[in-house]
Design a protein around this motif. Structure first.
Motif, PDB file in Angstrom:
ATOM      1  N   ILE A   1     -76.722  34.200  56.949  1.00 14.10           N
ATOM      2  CA  ILE A   1     -76.391  33.145  55.989  1.00 14.10           C
ATOM      3  C   ILE A   1     -76.486  33.730  54.585  1.00 14.10           C
ATOM      4  O   ILE A   1     -77.489  34.352  54.231  1.00 14.10           O
ATOM      5  CB  ILE A   1     -77.357  31.950  56.130  1.00 14.10           C
ATOM      6  CG1 ILE A   1     -77.316  31.399  57.565  1.00 14.10           C
ATOM      7  CG2 ILE A   1     -77.014  30.849  55.134  1.00 14.10           C
ATOM      8  CD1 ILE A   1     -78.420  30.420  57.873  1.00 14.10           C
ATOM      9  N   LEU A   2     -75.435  33.548  53.788  1.00 16.15           N
ATOM     10  CA  LEU A   2     -75.391  34.077  52.426  1.00 16.15           C
ATOM     11  C   LEU A   2     -75.207  32.955  51.413  1.00 16.15           C
ATOM     12  O   LEU A   2     -74.558  31.946  51.704  1.00 16.15           O
ATOM     13  CB  LEU A   2     -74.249  35.083  52.266  1.00 16.15           C
ATOM     14  CG  LEU A   2     -74.254  36.336  53.146  1.00 16.15           C
ATOM     15  CD1 LEU A   2     -73.030  37.198  52.824  1.00 16.15           C
ATOM     16  CD2 LEU A   2     -75.527  37.132  52.971  1.00 16.15           C
ATOM     17  N   LEU A   3     -75.771  33.157  50.235  1.00 13.17           N
ATOM     18  CA  LEU A   3     -75.564  32.245  49.105  1.00 13.17           C
ATOM     19  C   LEU A   3     -74.857  33.012  47.999  1.00 13.17           C
ATOM     20  O   LEU A   3     -75.295  34.103  47.602  1.00 13.17           O
ATOM     21  CB  LEU A   3     -76.897  31.703  48.578  1.00 13.17           C
ATOM     22  CG  LEU A   3     -76.812  30.919  47.260  1.00 13.17           C
ATOM     23  CD1 LEU A   3     -76.130  29.572  47.470  1.00 13.17           C
ATOM     24  CD2 LEU A   3     -78.191  30.716  46.640  1.00 13.17           C
ATOM     25  N   PHE A   4     -73.753  32.432  47.506  1.00 11.35           N
ATOM     26  CA  PHE A   4     -73.014  33.001  46.379  1.00 11.35           C
ATOM     27  C   PHE A   4     -73.087  32.029  45.201  1.00 11.35           C
ATOM     28  O   PHE A   4     -73.166  30.812  45.385  1.00 11.35           O
ATOM     29  CB  PHE A   4     -71.547  33.228  46.742  1.00 11.35           C
ATOM     30  CG  PHE A   4     -71.317  34.254  47.824  1.00 11.35           C
ATOM     31  CD1 PHE A   4     -71.062  35.571  47.498  1.00 11.35           C
ATOM     32  CD2 PHE A   4     -71.338  33.879  49.163  1.00 11.35           C
ATOM     33  CE1 PHE A   4     -70.844  36.512  48.496  1.00 11.35           C
ATOM     34  CE2 PHE A   4     -71.117  34.809  50.158  1.00 11.35           C
ATOM     35  CZ  PHE A   4     -70.873  36.131  49.829  1.00 11.35           C
ATOM     36  N   GLN A   5     -73.011  32.598  44.005  1.00 17.20           N
ATOM     37  CA  GLN A   5     -72.854  31.788  42.803  1.00 17.20           C
ATOM     38  C   GLN A   5     -71.824  32.459  41.907  1.00 17.20           C
ATOM     39  O   GLN A   5     -71.878  33.676  41.691  1.00 17.20           O
ATOM     40  CB  GLN A   5     -74.168  31.631  42.034  1.00 17.20           C
ATOM     41  CG  GLN A   5     -74.044  30.705  40.825  1.00 17.20           C
ATOM     42  CD  GLN A   5     -75.357  30.509  40.079  1.00 17.20           C
ATOM     43  OE1 GLN A   5     -76.174  31.423  39.992  1.00 17.20           O
ATOM     44  NE2 GLN A   5     -75.565  29.321  39.537  1.00 17.20           N
ATOM     45  N   LYS A   6     -70.888  31.659  41.403  1.00 16.30           N
ATOM     46  CA  LYS A   6     -69.861  32.211  40.520  1.00 16.30           C
ATOM     47  C   LYS A   6     -70.477  32.433  39.140  1.00 16.30           C
ATOM     48  O   LYS A   6     -70.867  31.485  38.453  1.00 16.30           O
ATOM     49  CB  LYS A   6     -68.663  31.272  40.423  1.00 16.30           C
ATOM     50  CG  LYS A   6     -67.456  31.909  39.731  1.00 16.30           C
ATOM     51  CD  LYS A   6     -66.241  30.994  39.787  1.00 16.30           C
ATOM     52  CE  LYS A   6     -65.656  30.905  41.173  1.00 16.30           C
ATOM     53  NZ  LYS A   6     -65.081  32.192  41.645  1.00 16.30           N
TER      54      LYS A   6
END
Length: 787
Positions: free
Chosen positions: A336-341
């Motif tokens: 599970i990955l979390l990205f933020q722009k």
């Protein structure tokens, strides 16, 4: 078929590479490589060396259609900055100028020296990557910098390195042997661990200035032939301001990765909790919620979800002669990955590896979840605190964990295991090369971090209670067999138990093991009339308990459902018996036959009351309804780390984290595979089409907004084809219900888009209707062009 039409329209033809003279607009200038500094020659390694005669001859052979196709190729976004708006370009240039402390940060004038050897964006000459670690194949230790080592390649092209000490120790007359490996001594080469890898460069096709590929957000994997057109952010900014260029409408982003029920559950919960937290801060400060900063542009995705078999070590199995211990366990491995722009780029901030052992798995792993590794980098925005004083990024990471446990509980998992162990200094768990400013937490601080998260989960009744591995399995009052311990892939205790078994077998041969545990010793630790085969089991549990005791708080057991106080098993039946006066006393139906009452801590007899649970509290099966997601990059954390080390995808600075995340996403789209879906569309439509799917989504968004005419045609690749398909569907009388293949495909495109679209004012045709009513209802009724 629309997929084949667009694919053939957008594919690159196999044209001979061409180098035109610099006077020809839009083509790379001829450059004498010998005049460049060595570090900048890398950009031209893949360009063919052509004489002027060859260039003329090749040019004459190209047809006009081939020229148009090549022009289309050169319009494709080789750099992520091709998709940036004016504001994003200015922000990107400003942030890079701040990277060099001597910069003024001016976004309109190049604030660098006249030295042509420095990057025109960051103003730095030769930034060097962190050296790739080299490990000894014998002792498995990292070979220190500037030390001598020996390396060789085996018949399977595997590279093996030996430190000087191990090489001399393993070196025989003709071969070097270690851990079952044998390589001819003549194949080994002597080397020094002092390699320096500089960041690669790229040249702007317009101003001919040079920038680091990382600063330029340049994807070299898209330009292996060196024929794509690159325009630097400075020139691109001038083109947009002069009205000579319109930013490309869409880029490959984290939002385009496949969505799953798990990722949607975590995302929706996270957004809800963030909104509540923001309202609390606004209320405390006396402002409106829109006036206080909040986390934005967060994306949660599951990038790996595959079935695995975990084989139990034979040494471990040998101590259970009289018990039916399974030789292997089935489980599902997920990432599970979390990205933020951040600054127009989806940056990977958080990663987590988990193992799910479902209801079909044999005990003791049945219905267990193991959170094996998690990692993060501290680039989260905004860098503020919540009302309760914790960092907002901590709040977000806690909510991801809580959301995951909540999802597992609803699926029927009963227990979650955590190992709160920080990484060793200089080593990484998932994300390669952390920033120097990010300190590795001490064990005590990390335990408090996990317990803070568990208290939040307990307040929401997601977690019933939690304890530690020692108190649950090894306490003096508890007599357990090693067969009752869960067996996870890569877990500490299972590795420690196997090491203890090896030591026992090495030190004591045959029946000597039995003699070490005399009758008086067995009686002292609470075991009477023990059969011979169980003696080793008892000894392993005793030594393992002694090993775990000093660090017992690091091994956390989380109960997601009520556990029987007597047998310590999760109560899965619809009925349990509980004490109204003692909050944590519960008995399952099986143990109720042994006792109708219980004695409290103060000696009082308490009656037990029947509690009927909801049938939906614990599902009969934990079957995963999500698609199986495969890729070679995230197969395990070691493969991902090796992948990042090999390609220098580092996270030690924000500029590198942006480029690394961009490249990881690019590789994912080319590597990810879905093998099952419940969306109602054919399986083939979702397999092996990651990059094509993203391109089609970009064309779809552009074509829905394009206002081109016959007198002013659109030059965007694929736009005309999509608009022609829109016109077909609006006039088609057969439609999907009648079996029209083109209509079916365009509805598939619209469905794909609506799955990831979060724009409430989206202009893509039928996007709002599909979100509201579903594609199955609409595609058999209204035409595409219906208002």
């Amino acid at each position: 078929m629309i997929g084949n039409i667009i694919k053939s329209f957008m594919c690159k033809r196999n044209l001979a590479p061409i180098l035109h003279d610099k006077e020809r607009n839009g083509f790379r200038s001829y450059i004498n490589e010998a005049d460049l500094p060595p570090s900048k020659r890398k950009r031209l390694e893949n360009l063919p060396v052509c004489s002027k005669k060859n260039k003329t001859e090749i040019s004459n052979e190209i047809t006009s259609s081939a020229r148009n196709d090549l022009t289309d190729r050169k319009r494709l976004g080789i750099s992520l900055t091709d998709y940036f708006s004016i504001e994003q370009l200015k922000d990107h240039i400003h942030n890079l100028s701040q990277y060099n402390q001597g910069s003024t940060g001016n976004t309109t004038v190049r604030s660098v020296s006249e030295n042509v050897n420095v990057c025109q964006l960051c103003g730095i000459d030769k930034p060097v990557f962190v050296p790739t670690p080299i490990y000894c194949s014998s002792c498995c230790k990292c070979i220190k910098r500037n030390l001598i080592y020996y390396w060789a390649v085996d018949e399977a092209d595997g590279r093996h390195c030996f430190c000087t000490k191990c090489f001399r120790k393993c070196c025989g007359d003709d071969n070097v042997s270690s851990q079952g490996l044998s390589i001819s001594k003549n194949k080994f080469q002597k080397a020094k661990n002092n390699d320096r890898n500089e960041e690669p460069w790229v040249q702007c096709d317009k101003c001919e200035c040079w920038q680091h590929q990382i600063c330029a957000l340049y994807n070299a994997k898209k330009d292996l032939e060196g024929q794509a057109k690159y325009i630097c952010p400075f020139c691109r900014l001038k083109e947009i301001e002069a009205g000579e260029h319109v930013s490309l409408p869409v880029s490959i982003g984290a939002q385009d990765l496949p969505r799953t029920m798990l990722s949607d559950h975590i995302e929706q919960r996270l957004f809800t909790r963030l909104e509540l937290e923001r309202n609390e801060r606004a209320k405390l400060s006396g402002h409106d919620a829109n006036e206080v900063p909040g986390a934005a542009d967060l994306i949660v995705r599951v990038v790996l979800s595959v079935n695995r078999n975990l084989r139990v070590n034979q040494q471990f199995l040998d101590i259970f002669h009289n018990e039916d211990y399974p030789p292997e366990f089935q489980y599902k491995s997920k990432v599970i990955l979390l990205f933020q722009k951040i600054g127009g780029v989806d940056v990977c901030l958080f990663g987590m590896y988990v193992q799910e052992f479902g209801s079909e798995c044999a005990p003791p792993n049945r219905r267990c979840v193991y959170i094996s590794y998690l990692d993060s980098i501290n680039y989260f925005k905004p860098d503020i605190q919540t009302v309760k004083g914790e960092a907002l990024r901590t709040f977000v990471y806690h909510e991801i964990l809580i959301g995951y446990m909540d999802y597992c509980k609803k699926r029927g998992f009963t227990t979650c295991y955590l190992w709160a162990c920080p990484s060793i200094k200089g080593e990484d768990y998932i994300l390669y090369c952390h920033p120097k400013s990010q300190k590795t937490p001490k064990p005590e601080k990390l335990r408090l971090w996990y317990k803070s998260m568990l208290r939040k989960a307990s307040e929401e009744d997601i977690v019933v209670n939690y304890t530690n591995l020692y108190d649950h399995f090894f306490a003096p009052s508890i007599r357990n067999s090693a067969a009752h311990l869960p067996y996870f892939d890569g877990d500490y205790w299972s590795g420690a138990a196997e090491e203890i078994i090896r030591n026992i077998e090495t030190e004591n041969r045959g029946d000597k093991v039995k003699k070490l545990m005399t009758k008086s010793t067995l009686k002292a630790i609470g075991h009477d009339n023990v059969y011979a085969d169980a003696t080793k089991d008892i000894l392993v549990m005793q030594k393992l308990g002694q090993t775990i005791l000093p660090v017992k708080e690091e091994f956390i057991i989380v109960n997601l459902h009520v556990v029987c106080t007597n047998c310590q098993q999760a109560i899965l039946s619809e009925v349990r018996w509980s004490c109204k006066q003692c909050k944590n006393f519960h008995i399952c139906a099986k143990c109720l036959m042994l006792q109708k009452t219980h004695t409290s801590s103060n000696g009082e007899e308490h009656l037990l009351s029947e509690v009927v649970m909801d049938e939906d509290d614990i599902p009969a099966s934990t079957e995963d309804q999500d698609a199986t997601i495969e890729n070679d990059i995230f197969e395990n954390r070691h493969s991902f780390l090796s992948f990042c080390e090999k390609n220098h995808y580092q996270f030690d600075s924000l500029r590198r984290a942006k480029h690394s995340s961009m490249m990881i996403l690019y590789h994912l789209y080319n590597n990810i595979r879905l093998s099952r879906t419940d969306s109602g569309f054919e399986k083939e439509q979702f397999e092996g089409q990651g990059p094509l799917k993203v391109k089609l989504m970009g064309v779809l968004v552009h074509a829905s907004q394009c206002r081109a005419t016959l007198s002013n045609p659109c030059s965007f690749s694929g736009c005309l084809k999509i608009r022609e398909l829109f016109q077909h569907v609006s006039r088609c009388s057969v439609r999907v219900a009648g079996g029209c293949a083109l209509c079916s495909k365009i509805w598939s495109l619209l469905h794909w888009h609506s799955q990831t679209c979060q724009d409430t004012s989206c202009l893509v045709l039928r996007c709002k209707d599909i979100k509201k009513h579903g594609v199955a209802t609409l595609r058999s009724g209204f035409p595409i062009g219906h208002p």
